[in-house]
Design a protein around this motif. Structure first.
Motif, PDB file in Angstrom:
ATOM      1  N   TRP A  33       0.652  -1.279  -0.122  1.00 52.21           N
ATOM      2  CA  TRP A  33       0.107  -0.087  -0.065  1.00 52.21           C
ATOM      3  C   TRP A  33       0.909   1.260  -0.022  1.00 52.21           C
ATOM      4  CZ3 TRP A  33      -0.983   4.524   2.741  1.00 52.21           C
ATOM      5  CH2 TRP A  33      -2.471   5.017   2.571  1.00 52.21           C
ATOM      6  N   TRP A  69      -5.596  -2.239  -4.449  1.00 48.80           N
ATOM      7  CA  TRP A  69      -5.607  -1.268  -3.439  1.00 48.80           C
ATOM      8  C   TRP A  69      -6.254   0.217  -3.863  1.00 48.80           C
ATOM      9  CZ3 TRP A  69      -4.160  -2.865   0.829  1.00 48.80           C
ATOM     10  CH2 TRP A  69      -2.914  -3.859   1.064  1.00 48.80           C
ATOM     11  N   GLN A  73      -7.299   4.240   4.449  1.00 49.19           N
ATOM     12  CA  GLN A  73      -6.393   3.727   5.608  1.00 49.19           C
ATOM     13  C   GLN A  73      -6.792   3.926   6.939  1.00 49.19           C
ATOM     14  OE1 GLN A  73      -2.613   5.154   5.696  1.00 49.19           O
ATOM     15  NE2 GLN A  73      -1.441   3.038   6.253  1.00 49.19           N
ATOM     16  N   CYS A 217      -5.307  -1.206   5.862  1.00 51.28           N
ATOM     17  CA  CYS A 217      -5.500  -0.550   4.290  1.00 51.28           C
ATOM     18  C   CYS A 217      -6.581  -1.377   3.634  1.00 51.28           C
ATOM     19  CB  CYS A 217      -4.094  -0.826   3.603  1.00 51.28           C
ATOM     20  SG  CYS A 217      -3.074   0.322   4.363  1.00 51.28           S
ATOM     21  N   CYS A 233      -1.425  -3.801   5.434  1.00 53.43           N
ATOM     22  CA  CYS A 233      -0.821  -2.844   4.481  1.00 53.43           C
ATOM     23  C   CYS A 233       0.355  -3.380   3.530  1.00 53.43           C
ATOM     24  CB  CYS A 233      -0.553  -1.492   4.897  1.00 53.43           C
ATOM     25  SG  CYS A 233      -1.934  -0.884   5.846  1.00 53.43           S
TER      26      CYS A 233
END
Length: 364
Positions: A33, A69, A73, A217, A233
């Protein structure tokens, strides 16, 4: 042109809806991420922010079937949001929320109570053409949100005391026997990478649940609806960047100078023709260094109307009280429109010689 002809032309112009979209770029390279965030910030604007269902549908069509992604977050700070995307400036909470109480119901006494989102309540949707819609079914908050988005516009938003009183009357007129109903206010600790105020969420059923203990994430999931999932993440997935088409220029110029700058360096001063564009303006205007920021909005003393420099009629309006009225006819100075950079970020009328920051548009 007669007044009737002008009125019909205005209706026709206001019927033509410009679809305002940020530009997405699917990057078919697997990165963590943080690596994806760095790539997007170097090449475009940032990891993708998703504002609404239209953005969600476009993303579904532009990405492959893997997990992807996006820029959401988890943080450690709770923030209030309206499901509709409106800023949470007005709150009427009966008490401070307890841990894990993150969704809001409206009580019969007019105050709001924050309770667990998995409670089952009746709820009130908002419909663009019908207004308030009472739904005589009990659901948890997330299911109620999905119902309202599929059948109306969204769960109801309450932006001020007047709207709260209108909603209270709407409930009381129906002799509703239950003590509370869901409204669209919720809080969470999730934040977009570009720091935008977008409150749109499209979690898959049962998410987020942090089942792995370290899932901070967000990816577009692999189920048929492509609902969102939270994951660690440090996993590696392809990702989506976005490229903003609005930019705040931190120079203090008169309105005419700002118009010239935007047309020479970008496309034009921004025109705000929809709620969606206003939200995008609200997301970028926080970068300004002046208390107000020029828009591409000008008053014509000849025709006695406000107009956008891009040529559109002013259909959608977001004026602060006392602004944007016919009183500008009597003003000796030329007036132009600006958006407040703080507070509820409504529009105000200012002498065009004032020196302010401004927003350029890169929409062709």
């Amino acid at each position: 042109m007669t007044q009737t002809q002008y009125f019909l032309l205005l209706i026709a112009l206001c019927s033509i809806s410009e679809c305002v979209q940020r530009q997405y770029h699917f990057i078919n390279e697997k990165k963590t991420w943080t690596e994806a965030q760095r790539y997007c910030r170097e090449k475009y604007t940032d990891l993708a922010t998703v504002d609404n269902m239209n953005d969600t549908i476009r993303l579904r069509k532009s990405v492959n079937d893997e997990r992807i992604w996006i820029g959401l977050q988890k943080t450690s700070v709770y923030k209030w949001h309206w499901s509709s995307g409106d800023p949470a400036l007005y709150l009427n909470l009966s008490s401070s929320p307890a841990n894990n109480n993150n969704c809001t119901s409206k009580m019969r006494n007019g105050q709001w109570s924050v309770v667990p989102c998995n409670n089952n309540n009746y709820f009130i949707c908002y419909n663009m053409s019908r207004g308030f819609v009472f739904v005589n079914q009990t659901m948890n908050w997330t299911a109620a949100q999905s119902y309202c988005r599929q059948n109306h516009t969204d769960l109801v938003t309450v932006r001020n005391q007047n709207e709260n009183q209108q909603l209270e009357k709407f409930i009381n007129d129906r002799n509703f026997s239950r003590s509370s109903v869901w409204i669209g206010l919720f809080r969470d600790t999730w934040q977009w990478s570009d720091q935008s105020n977008s409150s749109f969420r499209y979690w898959d059923t049962g998410k987020p649940n942090n089942s792995g203990g370290n899932e901070s994430c967000t990816v577009i999931g692999q189920n048929s609806q492509r609902g969102w999932e939270e994951v660690s993440c440090d996993r590696q997935y392809p990702f989506v960047c976005h490229e903003d088409k609005l930019i705040v220029i931190q120079q203090n110029l008169s309105w005419s100078e700002a118009l010239r700058y935007c047309r020479q360096n970008h496309v034009d001063l921004v025109s705000v023709q929809s709620v969606e564009m206003q939200r995008r303006v609200m997301n970028v205007v926080k970068l300004a260094t002046t208390e107000a920021v020029w828009l591409g909005l000008r008053f014509s003393h000849i025709s006695g109307i406000w107009f956008w420099v891009s040529g559109e009629t002013v259909c959608y309006q977001n004026w602060a009280p006392g602004n944007g009225t016919s009183e500008e006819d009597c003003e000796p100075t030329v007036r132009s429109g600006a958006v407040q950079s703080e507070g509820d970020q409504t529009w105000i009328s200012r002498p065009e010689t004032d020196r302010l920051n401004f927003i350029c548009s890169r929409y062709e």
